[in-house]
Design a protein around this motif. Structure first.
Motif, PDB file in Angstrom:
ATOM      1  N   ALA A 253       0.594  -4.774  16.996  1.00 48.89           N
ATOM      2  CA  ALA A 253       0.685  -4.031  18.003  1.00 48.89           C
ATOM      3  C   ALA A 253       0.968  -2.636  17.095  1.00 48.89           C
ATOM      4  CB  ALA A 253       1.490  -4.042  18.917  1.00 48.89           C
ATOM      5  N   PRO A 254       0.749  -1.077  17.893  1.00 50.84           N
ATOM      6  CA  PRO A 254       1.150  -0.031  16.968  1.00 50.84           C
ATOM      7  C   PRO A 254       2.812   0.416  17.124  1.00 50.84           C
ATOM      8  CG  PRO A 254       0.407  -0.002  19.464  1.00 50.84           C
ATOM      9  CD  PRO A 254       0.382  -0.953  19.300  1.00 50.84           C
ATOM     10  N   PRO A 255       2.852   1.369  16.360  1.00 48.16           N
ATOM     11  CA  PRO A 255       4.617   1.583  16.073  1.00 48.16           C
ATOM     12  C   PRO A 255       4.955   1.600  18.107  1.00 48.16           C
ATOM     13  CG  PRO A 255       3.220   2.513  14.496  1.00 48.16           C
ATOM     14  CD  PRO A 255       2.115   2.063  15.439  1.00 48.16           C
ATOM     15  N   ASN A 256       6.315   1.080  18.182  1.00 46.06           N
ATOM     16  CA  ASN A 256       7.029   1.682  18.935  1.00 46.06           C
ATOM     17  C   ASN A 256       6.608   1.012  20.372  1.00 46.06           C
ATOM     18  OD1 ASN A 256       8.844   3.383  17.328  1.00 46.06           O
ATOM     19  ND2 ASN A 256       6.854   5.167  17.382  1.00 46.06           N
ATOM     20  N   ALA A 257       5.622  -0.150  19.903  1.00 41.14           N
ATOM     21  CA  ALA A 257       5.424   0.137  20.864  1.00 41.14           C
ATOM     22  C   ALA A 257       6.435  -0.849  22.620  1.00 41.14           C
ATOM     23  CB  ALA A 257       4.367  -1.707  20.816  1.00 41.14           C
ATOM     24  N   ALA A 258       5.943  -1.887  23.811  1.00 44.09           N
ATOM     25  CA  ALA A 258       6.882  -2.208  24.175  1.00 44.09           C
ATOM     26  C   ALA A 258       6.690  -3.656  24.364  1.00 44.09           C
ATOM     27  CB  ALA A 258       6.951  -1.244  25.700  1.00 44.09           C
TER      28      ALA A 258
ATOM     29  N   LEU B   2       0.094   4.329  35.093  1.00 44.21           N
ATOM     30  CA  LEU B   2       1.217   5.218  34.305  1.00 44.21           C
ATOM     31  C   LEU B   2       0.789   5.697  33.137  1.00 44.21           C
ATOM     32  CD1 LEU B   2       4.383   3.657  34.666  1.00 44.21           C
ATOM     33  CD2 LEU B   2       3.236   5.438  36.087  1.00 44.21           C
ATOM     34  N   PRO B   3       0.883   6.739  32.425  1.00 43.68           N
ATOM     35  CA  PRO B   3       0.197   7.164  31.024  1.00 43.68           C
ATOM     36  C   PRO B   3       1.369   5.867  30.096  1.00 43.68           C
ATOM     37  CG  PRO B   3       2.228   8.578  31.961  1.00 43.68           C
ATOM     38  CD  PRO B   3       2.362   7.859  33.265  1.00 43.68           C
ATOM     39  N   LEU B   4       0.219   4.810  30.139  1.00 44.42           N
ATOM     40  CA  LEU B   4       0.861   4.009  29.212  1.00 44.42           C
ATOM     41  C   LEU B   4      -1.380   3.444  28.840  1.00 44.42           C
ATOM     42  CD1 LEU B   4       3.587   2.195  30.908  1.00 44.42           C
ATOM     43  CD2 LEU B   4       3.760   4.429  29.080  1.00 44.42           C
ATOM     44  N   ASN B   5      -0.727   2.373  27.569  1.00 41.58           N
ATOM     45  CA  ASN B   5      -2.151   1.944  27.488  1.00 41.58           C
ATOM     46  C   ASN B   5      -1.670   0.247  27.766  1.00 41.58           C
ATOM     47  OD1 ASN B   5      -3.861   3.816  26.600  1.00 41.58           O
ATOM     48  ND2 ASN B   5      -2.872   4.002  24.890  1.00 41.58           N
ATOM     49  N   VAL B   6      -2.072  -0.678  27.772  1.00 41.89           N
ATOM     50  CA  VAL B   6      -1.355  -1.961  29.022  1.00 41.89           C
ATOM     51  C   VAL B   6      -2.657  -2.587  28.996  1.00 41.89           C
ATOM     52  CG1 VAL B   6      -0.594  -2.645  31.062  1.00 41.89           C
ATOM     53  CG2 VAL B   6      -0.543  -0.687  30.884  1.00 41.89           C
ATOM     54  N   ARG B   7      -1.634  -3.890  27.657  1.00 47.15           N
ATOM     55  CA  ARG B   7      -2.684  -5.193  27.226  1.00 47.15           C
ATOM     56  C   ARG B   7      -1.587  -5.666  28.184  1.00 47.15           C
ATOM     57  NH1 ARG B   7      -2.025  -3.560  21.128  1.00 47.15           N
ATOM     58  NH2 ARG B   7      -3.621  -1.640  21.433  1.00 47.15           N
ATOM     59  N   LEU B   8      -2.274  -7.053  28.421  1.00 43.32           N
ATOM     60  CA  LEU B   8      -2.189  -8.284  29.369  1.00 43.32           C
ATOM     61  C   LEU B   8      -2.721  -9.560  28.549  1.00 43.32           C
ATOM     62  CD1 LEU B   8      -0.537 -10.191  31.377  1.00 43.32           C
ATOM     63  CD2 LEU B   8      -2.074  -9.566  33.114  1.00 43.32           C
TER      64      LEU B   8
ATOM     65  N   ALA C  86      11.071 -13.402  19.868  1.00 43.96           N
ATOM     66  CA  ALA C  86      11.448 -13.362  18.546  1.00 43.96           C
ATOM     67  C   ALA C  86      11.106 -12.618  17.156  1.00 43.96           C
ATOM     68  CB  ALA C  86      11.970 -14.529  18.307  1.00 43.96           C
ATOM     69  N   ALA C  87       9.360 -12.350  17.421  1.00 47.70           N
ATOM     70  CA  ALA C  87       8.991 -11.711  17.118  1.00 47.70           C
ATOM     71  C   ALA C  87       8.203 -10.191  17.128  1.00 47.70           C
ATOM     72  CB  ALA C  87       7.598 -12.542  17.303  1.00 47.70           C
ATOM     73  N   ALA C  88       8.953  -9.703  18.783  1.00 44.31           N
ATOM     74  CA  ALA C  88       8.815  -8.421  18.602  1.00 44.31           C
ATOM     75  C   ALA C  88      10.651  -7.669  18.122  1.00 44.31           C
ATOM     76  CB  ALA C  88       8.530  -8.343  19.893  1.00 44.31           C
ATOM     77  N   LEU C  89      11.043  -8.368  18.703  1.00 47.98           N
ATOM     78  CA  LEU C  89      12.050  -8.150  17.768  1.00 47.98           C
ATOM     79  C   LEU C  89      12.374  -8.310  16.144  1.00 47.98           C
ATOM     80  CD1 LEU C  89      15.262 -10.003  20.006  1.00 47.98           C
ATOM     81  CD2 LEU C  89      14.267  -7.716  20.128  1.00 47.98           C
ATOM     82  N   ALA C  90      11.960  -8.716  15.666  1.00 52.06           N
ATOM     83  CA  ALA C  90      11.689  -8.912  14.200  1.00 52.06           C
ATOM     84  C   ALA C  90      10.721  -7.536  13.633  1.00 52.06           C
ATOM     85  CB  ALA C  90      10.746 -10.370  13.456  1.00 52.06           C
TER      86      ALA C  90
ATOM     87  N   THR D  57       2.323   2.307  24.319  1.00 54.67           N
ATOM     88  CA  THR D  57       1.551   1.435  24.110  1.00 54.67           C
ATOM     89  C   THR D  57       2.633   0.016  24.396  1.00 54.67           C
ATOM     90  OG1 THR D  57      -0.221   1.162  22.489  1.00 54.67           O
ATOM     91  CG2 THR D  57       0.166  -1.253  23.315  1.00 54.67           C
ATOM     92  N   VAL D  58       2.049  -0.523  25.949  1.00 52.87           N
ATOM     93  CA  VAL D  58       3.193  -1.903  26.972  1.00 52.87           C
ATOM     94  C   VAL D  58       1.769  -3.479  26.142  1.00 52.87           C
ATOM     95  CG1 VAL D  58       4.105  -3.126  28.770  1.00 52.87           C
ATOM     96  CG2 VAL D  58       3.283  -0.638  28.327  1.00 52.87           C
ATOM     97  N   LEU D  59       3.107  -4.335  26.197  1.00 51.32           N
ATOM     98  CA  LEU D  59       2.075  -5.517  25.799  1.00 51.32           C
ATOM     99  C   LEU D  59       2.880  -6.943  26.588  1.00 51.32           C
ATOM    100  CD1 LEU D  59       1.491  -4.102  23.120  1.00 51.32           C
ATOM    101  CD2 LEU D  59       1.183  -6.124  22.678  1.00 51.32           C
ATOM    102  N   VAL D  60       2.133  -7.367  27.972  1.00 48.00           N
ATOM    103  CA  VAL D  60       3.091  -7.677  28.720  1.00 48.00           C
ATOM    104  C   VAL D  60       1.804  -9.435  28.586  1.00 48.00           C
ATOM    105  CG1 VAL D  60       3.290  -8.730  30.814  1.00 48.00           C
ATOM    106  CG2 VAL D  60       2.630  -6.180  29.972  1.00 48.00           C
ATOM    107  N   PHE D  61       2.910 -10.114  27.998  1.00 42.61           N
ATOM    108  CA  PHE D  61       2.138 -11.946  27.236  1.00 42.61           C
ATOM    109  C   PHE D  61       2.902 -12.652  28.745  1.00 42.61           C
ATOM    110  CE2 PHE D  61       3.321  -9.987  23.497  1.00 42.61           C
ATOM    111  CZ  PHE D  61       2.963 -10.017  23.032  1.00 42.61           C
ATOM    112  N   GLY D  62       1.592 -12.716  29.691  1.00 39.19           N
ATOM    113  CA  GLY D  62       1.686 -14.210  30.216  1.00 39.19           C
ATOM    114  C   GLY D  62       1.284 -13.106  31.550  1.00 39.19           C
ATOM    115  N   ALA D  63      -0.120 -13.814  32.277  1.00 43.81           N
ATOM    116  CA  ALA D  63      -0.303 -13.526  33.251  1.00 43.81           C
ATOM    117  C   ALA D  63      -0.207 -14.130  34.855  1.00 43.81           C
ATOM    118  CB  ALA D  63      -2.160 -13.151  32.925  1.00 43.81           C
ATOM    119  N   GLY D  64       0.706 -14.573  34.979  1.00 43.78           N
ATOM    120  CA  GLY D  64       1.384 -15.053  36.190  1.00 43.78           C
ATOM    121  C   GLY D  64       1.352 -14.794  36.960  1.00 43.78           C
ATOM    122  N   HIS D  65       1.532 -14.777  38.093  1.00 42.57           N
ATOM    123  CA  HIS D  65       2.452 -13.826  39.585  1.00 42.57           C
ATOM    124  C   HIS D  65       3.088 -12.755  38.557  1.00 42.57           C
ATOM    125  CE1 HIS D  65       0.325 -16.795  41.905  1.00 42.57           C
ATOM    126  NE2 HIS D  65       1.799 -18.083  41.497  1.00 42.57           N
TER     127      HIS D  65
END
Length: 291
Positions: free
Chosen positions: A174-179, A138-144, A195-199, A118-126
């Motif tokens: 988010a699931p474990p080992n996400a990006a 790509l073979p990923l679950n993508v969340r914007l 900071a929350a993602a790193l924590a 799973t990849v979480l992308v924060f921010g729906a700008g350009h």
């Protein structure tokens, strides 16, 4: 459409279809065991590696369909006799598609999709939208994710749009080992989310859009919050520094490659020491020392 979706459409339309599967791959081969391809009289979906191997498999599958056969095997050495020099050997099975096989394929595909990283992308700008579009292939679950619902219209298939007033809750869930890739409209929100993602401690990748100046500001922010050591696990700037190109589509392509390196490799690989300083920080896997 995927292989399973193509075969389902053929079955529903009453069109004969065959499934070609690589059941064994030895030595150097174009694709690995388990990959599949759908074949009808006029169309194909998926690939078993291209070249003469695939051409012959398509021809055999169509012959099977025309003759009314149910299954066939192909044991193919990848040598000069078929114009390929891989040097390996591939065993293929070809099966006419019927309802039971179709049901199993759809269930297997659903399970594979669920298990994708799973990849979480924060921010729906350009740049966020460009990255989501690149990752959707790509073979990923993508969340914007964005707090502004109007920015989430018109996304490509395969991208889950999430309008979240408190986007940090998506990090918790988010699931474990996400990006996690952070590129919102506000630096303060960027810092909060990164900071929350790193924590979490289990993120495979945490990337933050910005410059060296932003990195230094964020480092001080983390130190003040008692997270100073986490800066070593942050990729900032995203996309590396080999190209100084700020076009959203270029940043998206480079960042997508970084994310794949961390999510789909057992270990981050650095081609040369030249790129070591800007290589992505793959947080859940060991990285090779740059010396």
């Amino acid at each position: 459409m995927s292989v399973a979706e193509t075969l389902r459409a053929a079955l529903e339309a009453g069109t004969p279809a065959a499934l070609v599967t690589v059941v064994d791959a030895r030595g150097s081969t174009p694709r690995e065991a388990g990959v599949t391809m759908a074949v009808t009289a006029t169309a194909i979906a998926g690939t078993i590696g291209g070249g003469r191997l695939e051409y012959d498999a398509i021809e055999r599958a169509r012959a099977l369909l025309a003759a009314g056969e149910d299954s066939a095997d192909m044991d193919v050495p990848l040598g000069p006799e078929i114009g390929q020099c891989c040097g390996g050997r591939v065993l293929l099975t070809i099966r006419r598609v019927e309802a039971a096989l179709m049901a199993k394929m759809l269930a297997d595909e659903a399970a594979r999709r669920f298990a994708r990283p799973t990849v979480l992308v924060f921010g729906a700008g350009h740049t966020g939208r460009a990255l989501a579009a690149a990752l959707a292939l790509l073979p990923l679950n993508v969340r914007l994710i964005d707090s502004r619902p109007e920015t989430l219209d018109g996304l490509p298939a395969g991208v889950t749009a999430i309008a979240a007033a408190l986007p940090e809750t998506e990090i918790v869930d988010a699931p474990p080992n996400a990006a996690f890739v952070v590129m919102t409209h506000a630096h303060s929100l960027d810092f909060l989310l990164a900071a929350a993602a790193l924590a979490r401690g289990d993120a495979a990748y945490v990337g933050l859009i910005g410059s060296a100046t932003k990195r230094e500001r964020f480092r001080r922010h983390l130190e003040a919050a008692g997270q100073g050591a986490d800066i070593a696990r942050l990729t900032l700037p995203i996309g590396g520094a080999a190209l100084r190109d700020k076009r959203p589509e270029v940043i998206a392509a480079l960042t997508a490659a970084e994310i794949l390196t961390c999510l789909l490799s057992d270990q981050q690989e650095k081609l040369t020491d030249r790129f070591a300083a800007t290589a992505p920080r793959c947080n859940s896997r060991p990285t090779r020392s740059t010396g």
